[in-house]
Design a protein around this motif. Structure first.
Motif, PDB file in Angstrom:
ATOM      1  N   TRP A   5       0.808  -1.219   0.000  1.00 45.29           N
ATOM      2  CA  TRP A   5       0.000   0.000   0.000  1.00 45.29           C
ATOM      3  C   TRP A   5       0.843   1.270   0.000  1.00 45.29           C
ATOM      4  CZ3 TRP A   5      -4.290  -1.041  -1.944  1.00 45.29           C
ATOM      5  CH2 TRP A   5      -4.934  -2.243  -1.666  1.00 45.29           C
ATOM      6  N   VAL A  51      -4.310   3.820  -1.724  1.00 44.66           N
ATOM      7  CA  VAL A  51      -5.545   3.360  -1.084  1.00 44.66           C
ATOM      8  C   VAL A  51      -6.756   4.022  -1.729  1.00 44.66           C
ATOM      9  CG1 VAL A  51      -6.806   3.246   1.095  1.00 44.66           C
ATOM     10  CG2 VAL A  51      -4.332   2.921   1.071  1.00 44.66           C
ATOM     11  N   PRO A 108      -7.164   6.267   3.744  1.00 44.17           N
ATOM     12  CA  PRO A 108      -6.518   5.418   4.755  1.00 44.17           C
ATOM     13  C   PRO A 108      -6.909   5.808   6.176  1.00 44.17           C
ATOM     14  CG  PRO A 108      -4.925   6.905   3.730  1.00 44.17           C
ATOM     15  CD  PRO A 108      -6.183   7.010   2.940  1.00 44.17           C
TER      16      PRO A 108
END
Length: 462
Positions: free
Chosen positions: A98, A158, A166
């Motif tokens: 991520w 994300v 996030p």
């Protein structure tokens, strides 16, 4: 009466049915729409079949790869580097998790200033005593490496992939095992390295596209004598006092899950029942069948993703100016949230397109729709404008061979810490009902790497 009814013919329902069938349990799959596969969809664009929904899965564990091998599918990993596009330009996406790099040598750190990079490196010597009190991915990254890394390296990934912030997504939902890896290694970066290694691919798909998986599952199920029925919307579930379940359903027009009230009703019975629909249909059916079900769930704002696939000729794209594609930061003036150079990322696609249309032929996938945004329905000139800006070239309508726009509706939920806790409570309640299970993205987590293993487990254990 069949042994098991699976309501929902998406990838979760088909995966669960496949495992049931291998155990000798006769299955009936009921799907409201005209096609199977759910969000793993495909369509003809430029004369070849291309993924229009999910195009790959995360190699989080080996379960999906083992399933594909079991089905005789040939797998391939993506080609080309990917980038993050923001108001200041483009920087490479980190090799890691991520947007969090697995090493301090990763080129993705170029997104930070010297001062911001120095702040990030404080992670190496910080204590880990707060890890048990951290709940969201944003809290974790901000604590270990600073706000700049969160905004420039993590949030764009994300936001583009999960259509969420996030700040809203729980660590354990989006990065299973990361919390423990940090405790063991004493560092976020070392924890990511422990989970990811240093040179392993993190994505894969069957040759021909992700849709090949659900099509093969359906073929195997039909070959085993199982019943797969489309255009059939379930209206009611009855848990019979003596055991087993009765499902009432009506036919649909195939475009939505809404039943046609003018068609005759159908009744199906089975000993076992798996509910594998989206969250709205699942909650409606659960409320009707089980009034005591803990459905006071804090559903987060969902996104309405729209995908546009364009097949076109362009010499400028032959050099793949942005590798396999870009994720777009929310601070960008562009409305697109991601672009995939699909024919570069997946070589089989480029080969098939060039065999049909000659050299310089490419496929691009441009995605729109973040959480909280109104649905965006871009026209072709707008799509080409965004793609030209992202790829630093000039793409014209005259270049386009074919294009297709797909609306997925409000289909993506962010697994916030509160939502994850609510779902855990629902799963615990459901586990006490014999021969009954619920699966799907709203239960298992976003992404095929979470959805398929959960559904396979349900099909193996129910």
């Amino acid at each position: 009466m069949t042994d098991a009814i699976i309501i929902g013919g998406g990838i979760a329902g088909l995966s669960a049915a496949y495992r049931l069938s291998l155990r000798g349990i006769r299955c009936r799959v009921l799907e409201a729409r005209s096609r199977l596969g759910g969000l793993v969809g495909a369509g003809s664009v430029g004369g070849i079949k291309i993924d229009l929904g999910a195009e790959s899965y995360a190699l989080r564990n080996g379960e999906i790869s083992r399933l594909c091998s079991e089905l005789g599918l040939t797998m391939n990993c993506p080609q080309g580097k990917s980038w993050i596009y923001h108001s200041g330009g483009a920087t490479p996406i980190a090799y890691g998790i991520w947007g969090i790099p697995a090493s301090w040598d990763d080129g993705a750190w170029s997104a930070l200033t010297g001062e911001e990079y120095a702040r990030a490196r404080m992670d190496e010597n910080m204590a880990t005593d707060r890890i048990g009190r951290i709940s969201t991915l944003a809290e974790l990254v901000r604590w270990r490496c600073g706000q700049a890394m969160l905004e420039k390296m993590v949030a764009p990934m994300v936001g583009s992939i999960h259509s969420a912030s996030p700040e809203k997504i729980g660590i354990d939902a989006i990065a299973p095992g990361l919390r423990q890896a940090i405790e063991e290694t004493g560092s976020l970066i070392r924890g990511v390295k422990k989970l990811r290694g240093t040179d392993k691919p993190n994505l894969a798909q069957p040759v021909g596209g992700m849709h090949v998986l659900h099509e093969t599952l359906a073929e195997k199920l039909r070959g085993a004598g199982e019943t797969l029925t489309t255009r059939m919307s379930c209206e009611k579930i009855i848990a019979e006092p003596e055991g087993g379940f009765t499902v009432t359903a009506r036919e649909t027009d195939g475009r939505s899950e809404d039943a046609d009230r003018h068609t005759p009703g159908h009744t199906f019975g089975a000993e076992k029942l798996i509910l594998a629909t989206g969250w709205k249909s699942a909650c409606r059916l659960l409320r009707g069948a089980f009034p005591e079900a803990p459905l006071d769930i804090s559903f987060p704002a969902d996104a309405s993703p729209v995908g546009v696939t364009v097949v076109l000729r362009s010499r400028e794209l032959d050099c793949a100016p942005r590798g396999s594609g870009l994720l777009v930061s929310a601070d960008s003036p562009l409305r697109a949230k991601a672009l995939t150079h699909y024919s570069e990322k997946w070589k089989w696609c480029g080969n098939r397109l060039r065999a049909l249309h000659g050299p310089h032929t490419h496929a691009l996938r441009i995605s729109y729709g973040r959480a909280g945004e109104e649905e965006i329905l871009p026209d072709l000139p707008s799509v080409l404008h965004d793609a030209s800006a992202l790829l630093q070239c000039t793409l014209r309508e005259d270049d386009v061979i074919d294009f297709r726009t797909v609306r997925w509706g409000r289909s993506l939920l962010s697994h916030t810490p509160q939502y994850t806790a609510d779902i855990a409570r629902l799963i615990e309640w459901q586990s006490r009902i014999p021969n009954f299970a619920v699966t799907g993205a709203w239960i298992a987590g976003t992404g095929l790497g979470a959805v398929i293993p959960h559904a396979l487990t349900v099909g193996s254990e129910l």
